[in-house]
Design a protein around this motif. Structure first.
Motif, PDB file in Angstrom:
ATOM      1  N   TYR A   1      -7.519  -1.525  13.352  1.00 21.42           N
ATOM      2  CA  TYR A   1      -8.222  -0.417  12.949  1.00 21.42           C
ATOM      3  C   TYR A   1      -9.629  -0.380  13.207  1.00 21.42           C
ATOM      4  CZ  TYR A   1      -4.379   1.013   9.882  1.00 21.42           C
ATOM      5  OH  TYR A   1      -3.215   1.560   9.374  1.00 21.42           O
TER       6      TYR A   1
ATOM      7  N   ASP B   1       1.044  -1.084  -0.147  1.00 20.62           N
ATOM      8  CA  ASP B   1       0.185   0.105  -0.131  1.00 20.62           C
ATOM      9  C   ASP B   1       0.949   1.269  -0.060  1.00 20.62           C
ATOM     10  OD1 ASP B   1      -2.225   1.795   0.136  1.00 20.62           O
ATOM     11  OD2 ASP B   1      -2.742   1.259   2.223  1.00 20.62           O
TER      12      ASP B   1
ATOM     13  N   TYR C   1     -11.862  -0.491   9.466  1.00 15.08           N
ATOM     14  CA  TYR C   1     -12.115  -1.698   8.444  1.00 15.08           C
ATOM     15  C   TYR C   1     -13.205  -2.579   9.391  1.00 15.08           C
ATOM     16  CZ  TYR C   1      -8.121  -0.287   5.817  1.00 15.08           C
ATOM     17  OH  TYR C   1      -7.179   0.338   4.892  1.00 15.08           O
TER      18      TYR C   1
ATOM     19  N   HIS D   1       7.713   1.792   5.596  1.00 14.91           N
ATOM     20  CA  HIS D   1       7.706   0.348   5.969  1.00 14.91           C
ATOM     21  C   HIS D   1       8.988  -0.236   5.576  1.00 14.91           C
ATOM     22  CE1 HIS D   1       3.474  -0.234   7.338  1.00 14.91           C
ATOM     23  NE2 HIS D   1       2.974   0.056   6.248  1.00 14.91           N
TER      24      HIS D   1
ATOM     25  N   GLU E   1       2.488  -6.649   9.615  1.00 15.46           N
ATOM     26  CA  GLU E   1       1.026  -7.428   9.577  1.00 15.46           C
ATOM     27  C   GLU E   1       1.383  -8.716   8.570  1.00 15.46           C
ATOM     28  OE1 GLU E   1      -1.877  -4.858   7.906  1.00 15.46           O
ATOM     29  OE2 GLU E   1      -1.925  -3.634   9.416  1.00 15.46           O
TER      30      GLU E   1
HETATM   31  C1  GCB Z   1      -2.052  -1.316   7.242  1.00 16.21           C
HETATM   32  C2  GCB Z   1      -0.676  -1.272   6.661  1.00 16.21           C
HETATM   33  C3  GCB Z   1      -0.343   0.155   6.159  1.00 16.21           C
HETATM   34  C4  GCB Z   1      -1.566   0.441   5.337  1.00 16.21           C
HETATM   35  C5  GCB Z   1      -2.667   0.786   6.226  1.00 16.21           C
HETATM   36  C6  GCB Z   1      -4.147   1.102   5.500  1.00 16.21           C
HETATM   37  O1  GCB Z   1      -2.463  -1.971   8.124  1.00 16.21           O
HETATM   38  O2  GCB Z   1       0.036  -1.385   7.557  1.00 16.21           O
HETATM   39  O3  GCB Z   1       0.344   0.037   5.288  1.00 16.21           O
HETATM   40  O4  GCB Z   1      -1.517   1.606   4.615  1.00 16.21           O
HETATM   41  O5  GCB Z   1      -3.149  -0.370   6.952  1.00 16.21           O
HETATM   42  O6  GCB Z   1      -4.194   2.015   5.309  1.00 16.21           O
HETATM   43  O7  GCB Z   1      -4.949   0.159   5.298  1.00 16.21           O
END
Ligand code: GCB
Length: 616
Positions: free
Chosen positions: A479, A184, A483, A359, A423
């Protein structure tokens, strides 16, 4: 023969000729204040979709081949357009924006020998795989797009202005690489950190590590490595001139030296007092002439855990952090020193004492500036999401990136945590892979903590990652609110867990768009029913609400010893194509142009102020 010829031209076989030497951490020469000649500036550049520089050996610059046949000149190095080094080519022209394959960089430079010297070319970083050619000779290949490497040029240099350096930079993603196919963040390409020429004597100091090994007695340990054969009549002196330290350092026949000494007058480095000293090592020949010297500005501190606390210089502290990508709207991954300073200034404005550099290894300037400014850092390698954990080559790549990062930043007091990944699903292969990395990091560096950003067990609602046994600090990404909208799970997870080690919430957050907020205001949804029905997902208000709820949970959990919300700035990523995202991950606390702080920024600022008061 015909088969070989066809293979070379049409298949991947041609690459075999450019797969060794594979350049790794052992190539690195500490910069250490030596004079270097910059090779930055405008380089000739072309994308090379079919890898013809390698297939057709353009780097030989021959007009006829071995059989005497004319070689078509399908290249024109000096006539190609130019792009800046350091720089990412994606931002040089709109048509390069999404390009990821091989690209050829070329430049000429002058060289005049100064007698007996060894000459190296140092690359701060080249995205993906870098193959280096000098005056028609292949010098080596480096994999791992975020760490530095050096190649020796001594035998291949010519006197005068006509030295040709070519780098084939290939950002193609592969399943077996670190990172793998899916991330990402934006896969920027090119030579995006500085390139320099380094001249050294036949025998030189390759590395010097200095650290505080005993806090109370102010004992420091110095470890150094020389290259070339060190003669018995050579002497080495280690100095900290500011406080009059000057000690002889003995080197063994293998070129390694180690020194322990007590320096009672040493002031400790800390965020409140980021005191740095010049540490200097000089080699003298039999006639007492200094022939090589290395120096570095270093801080002395300890970092340990005690039960569930993290202690800097023996005192517990809460890591008031934030995550940061290496990305800017104008320069992509080739961030400037000013942009790093600005990011650190904004982090401090939010009351941070800690930054998670996510990262992958960021530019070495990040840690140098953090040393000066008194910010603590988490540094990480891109063992990100799913990678090919069962593949020994993937492990080699991860380990070499880890050792290059650790070697480069060994003297940075600001770096307090090495992270071995982010993760990764808890499978057996992943467990062995990452446990090995964590143990390797621990053996190689006793002066820092080891961590990783782990996932929670979403079925049993617990912190339960087997890797924890190998970590000093448990990083936890979650999150809830975004999420998974159910916050009660976060409380359950944290209350149901009883970790014996400190925990950092290494990520939490939500999209935060001002445009979505305006759209929401337009619907009048909130005023109408006072609930979140009709709410536009991803608005800055929703982000703020999620932060509020998250913080309320953190306050109640005593083993949480730090938080690093995701993330300081919105950043480019090809996978976020939502109505308000438009190619950016918009979970930033500040917009991508760095001009607007979102309401959640101020919430974090207040939370950290509260933590600070509590600490006092
Ligand atoms: C995560 C990742 C990160 C993403 C983020 C997201 O868990 O570690 O690299 O950018 O979530 O925004 O979903």
């Amino acid at each position: 023969e015909i088969k070989n010829f066809v293979d070379n031209i049409h298949n991947e076989a041609y690459k075999n000729a450019y797969s060794a030497p594979l350049i790794g951490a052992e190539s690195l020469i500490m910069q250490g204040g030596r004079e270097e000649e910059s090779l930055d500036g405008l380089w000739n550049f072309s994308v090379d979709l079919y890898d013809n520089c390698l297939r057709a050996k353009w780097f030989l610059e021959e007009e006829t081949n071995e059989e005497g046949r004319a070689v078509p000149l399908d290249y024109a190095f000096d006539d190609w357009e130019t792009v800046p080094v350091p720089g990412v080519f994606n931002l040089a022209k709109p048509e390069y924006f999404y390009y990821e394959g091989p690209a050829v960089y070329s430049r000429r430079f002058s060289y005049g020998s100064r007698g007996n010297e060894r000459v190296f070319i140092r690359f701060g970083a080249v995205a993906g795989e870098a193959r280096v050619f000098l005056n028609g000779c292949f010098l080596g290949v480096h994999r791992g797009g975020s760490t530095p490497f050096c190649v020796e040029a001594t035998e291949n240099l010519k006197e005068g202005a006509d030295n040709r350096l070519i780098v084939v930079a290939d950002g193609t993603r592969h399943q077996a690489d670190v990172p793998s196919l899916n991330t990402d963040w934006f896969p920027y390409g090119g030579i995006y950190r500085s390139v320099t020429l380094v001249r050294l004597p036949e025998v030189f100091i390759q590395d010097m590590k200095v650290r505080l090994s005993g806090r109370r007695e102010r004992e420091i340990t110095v470890e150094a490595v020389t290259a070339g054969s060190i003669s018995p009549d050579y002497n080495a002196f280690f100095e900290i001139p500011e406080i009059g330290v000057c000690e002889i350092m003995d080197f063994g026949p293998d070129g390694t030296g180690r020194l322990k000494l007590k320096v009672p007058e040493l002031e400790l480095w800390s965020p409140e007092n980021p005191r740095l000293y010049t540490a200097r090592l000089t080699l003298y020949d039999g006639e007492n002439r200094a022939f090589d010297r290395i120096s570095d500005r270093v801080g002395f501190r300890t970092i340990e855990t005690a039960g569930r606390s993290i202690c800097l210089n023996g005192r517990p502290l809460f890591l008031r952090g934030v995550c940061l990508h290496e990305d800017s709207r104008d320069h992509g991954k080739a961030v400037t020193k000013e942009e790093i300073r600005e990011a650190f200034r904004l982090a401090r404005e939010m009351n941070c004492n800690f930054v998670r550099l996510a990262h992958y290894p960021h530019t070495e300037w990040a840690a140098r500036l953090a040393d000066e400014e008194g910010l603590l850092l988490w540094e990480e390698i891109p063992v990100y999401w799913w990678i090919d954990f069962g593949n020994p080559d993937t492990f080699r790549q991860a380990k070499s990136q880890l050792s290059e990062m650790m070697k480069r930043d060994a003297n940075r007091a600001s770096v307090v945590i090495w992270s071995v990944g982010n993760e990764n699903p808890d499978t057996d292969e992943r467990y062995r892979f990452m446990a090995d990395l964590a143990e390797y990091a621990r053996r190689s560096d006793p002066s820092r903590l080891i961590s990783a950003a782990c996932l929670v067990d979403t079925v049993n609602l617990r912190i339960a990652d087997r890797l924890e046994a190998h970590l000093d600090v448990i990083g936890l990404n979650e999150y809830y609110g975004w999420y998974d909208p159910d916050y009660t799970k976060l409380s359950t997870i944290l209350e149901q867990s009883a970790p014996e080690k400190p925990v950092i919430i290494s990520e939490f957050g939500a999209d935060g768009s001002f445009a979505a907020e305006e759209a929401e205001a337009g619907t009048g949804a909130k005023e109408k029913n006072g609930s979140s029905a009709g709410r536009v997902r991803g608005s800055v208000r929703e982000q703020e609400e999620i932060y509020e709820n998250q913080i309320a949970v953190f306050r109640r959990i005593p083993y949480i010893q730090g938080t690093t919300p995701w993330i300081l700035f919105d950043f480019r990523t090809p996978k976020r194509l939502g109505k308000y995202q438009k190619g950016y991950n918009i979970k930033g606390l500040i917009t991508e142009d760095r001009s607007r702080k979102k309401p959640a920024f101020y919430l974090m600022q207040n939370y950290y102020e509260e933590v600070l008061k509590h600490e006092c």
